[in-house]
Motif scaffolding. Sequence first.
Motif, PDB file in Angstrom:
ATOM      1  N   ALA A 435       0.813  -1.210   0.000  1.00 58.15           N
ATOM      2  CA  ALA A 435       0.000   0.000   0.000  1.00 58.15           C
ATOM      3  C   ALA A 435       0.848   1.261   0.000  1.00 58.15           C
ATOM      4  O   ALA A 435       0.363   2.346  -0.323  1.00 58.15           O
ATOM      5  N   VAL A 445       0.360   6.891   1.033  1.00 54.28           N
ATOM      6  CA  VAL A 445      -0.639   5.868   0.739  1.00 54.28           C
ATOM      7  C   VAL A 445      -1.819   6.584   0.087  1.00 54.28           C
ATOM      8  O   VAL A 445      -2.037   7.781   0.299  1.00 54.28           O
ATOM      9  N   PHE A 446      -2.557   5.885  -0.719  1.00 55.73           N
ATOM     10  CA  PHE A 446      -3.738   6.468  -1.362  1.00 55.73           C
ATOM     11  C   PHE A 446      -4.982   6.111  -0.547  1.00 55.73           C
ATOM     12  O   PHE A 446      -5.193   4.934  -0.207  1.00 55.73           O
ATOM     13  N   GLY A 487      -1.605   0.683  -5.928  1.00 52.88           N
ATOM     14  CA  GLY A 487      -1.083   2.010  -5.623  1.00 52.88           C
ATOM     15  C   GLY A 487      -0.126   2.535  -6.675  1.00 52.88           C
ATOM     16  O   GLY A 487      -0.100   3.737  -6.964  1.00 52.88           O
ATOM     17  N   LYS A 491      -0.201   6.055  -8.685  1.00 55.01           N
ATOM     18  CA  LYS A 491       0.954   6.953  -8.727  1.00 55.01           C
ATOM     19  C   LYS A 491       1.256   7.363 -10.168  1.00 55.01           C
ATOM     20  O   LYS A 491       1.487   8.547 -10.458  1.00 55.01           O
TER      21      LYS A 491
END
Length: 502
Positions: A435, A445-446, A487, A491
């Motif tokens: 994550a 982290v999203f 993730g 990004k």
Amino acid sequence: MRWPVRSRRLLVGVGSVLGLAVALALGYVFVRGRTASATHEVPATAVAAEPASAPAERAVTVSEEKASAAGLAIGTATTVSLPFEVSVPGRIEADVDRSVEIRSRVPGIIRSVAVLLGQSVKAGDLLVTLDSADVATARLNLRGRQRDLAIARTESEWRTEVEANIADLIPALRKQLPAPTIEKEFASRPLGNDRALLLSAYAEWDIARHEEEKQSALFQKKIVGEHAATVAQHTREGAQARFEAALEQVRHDARRLKRQADQEVRLAEAAVIDAGERLRILGVPADLNDLVARPEKALDGQPGELTIYPIVAPFDGTIVARAAVPSQRAEPADVLMTLTDLSKVRVVANVSESDFAAITGLKDATVRVTATAYPDREFTARVLTMGAQVEPTTRTVVLLAETANSEGLLKLGMFVRVAIDSSRAETVTVVPSGAVVEIEGQSVVFVPGKDRHTFTAQPVTLGREVNGQRAIASGLKPGDSVVTSGGFALKSELILQNQEEE
């Protein structure tokens, strides 16, 4: 008309006030004019001086198709109980048991240096070559002993052949074969110095035997008297006795000389081994078995090889220091270079006196090592020992650990942090390691945004990683939703989105 003093002072005060008012009015008009003029002349400069707009929020929106293709999965931050971590400073040092200063065991002149600083070498690789008079003397002594051994073996082989030939000759003589037949058969076979003695004694006995037979036959025919036959008999008996004595003497001499030659060989072999050990003491590689088995190699030496003194690596390692220079004189006290095995390194940490109680019983335990050069890498080290004395200035005790360094990432002298699990436990927030991603050097982290297609990059402070889970020191709370898978796709989408905006 003269005004009173008081009246004159009043007039002066009124005049000053009026002058000040006029000056202020003129200054206001001047400033207004200059300001208006500046405003009309340089409007572009004024616009450029305005501050730029604040950066957009680090949020990304993805379509349903992209989310499905990226395999986005949303979970929650949870808590686990982990041992309380004691973090202490440390440094990387060489393993003293696998680090050696390379020196010359004899005085000499450096002929060549075969390695560079930082070069990795294998055991037996050539490091330095010197010219040494002491080594030349030892080699000459060894060559002399090898020549003596070669001569002794040749003598022993000859004595062995002589003994074997005599052992074959004696039965042939006892069969009373004719002398010409025996001489013909053994003419080309070595019999040593006893050939003449043995064959002449045999010939004398053979002649006496024939003379006895002749005289005995004449006596039986009454041609000669008994005295002649008796003399011939005694002559044959004497010749036979001398022949038997010669046989015994020859057999004994052959065995004695064979044993003596074998003893000379053993002495010569011992002398070669002693000379070879002398070379090994000086540091010159020498295969003693080969020196003894093939002494004739001593005759194959080439001019200029006597003084060569090679220094080779005693084990696999890396040259971490080098002072040797060609044409330099080297003495036994001079350090030519330092060889260290960096496949394993020592971690030396300073544990504060206040943390002793929390980290008791660390013998053979494992600790975690991190370095600023590798922020995403954690190394495991095995504790070797804890110091028995508190350093009076820093009030710390030295902890010594060992870690594998096959990749060579940990450099000597590097400062590290050593994390030690204590006997106390703490509750920490964790998320799956997948994550966490890094954006512009910051760990994030999203987290889901206002709708199911929008996600925001949330900066976090990382803790340790345990069993595929990453501890979050700050930035998330237990129960917060977080993207646990996909993730990296978010990004990439965020970077692409920012580039399009720019």
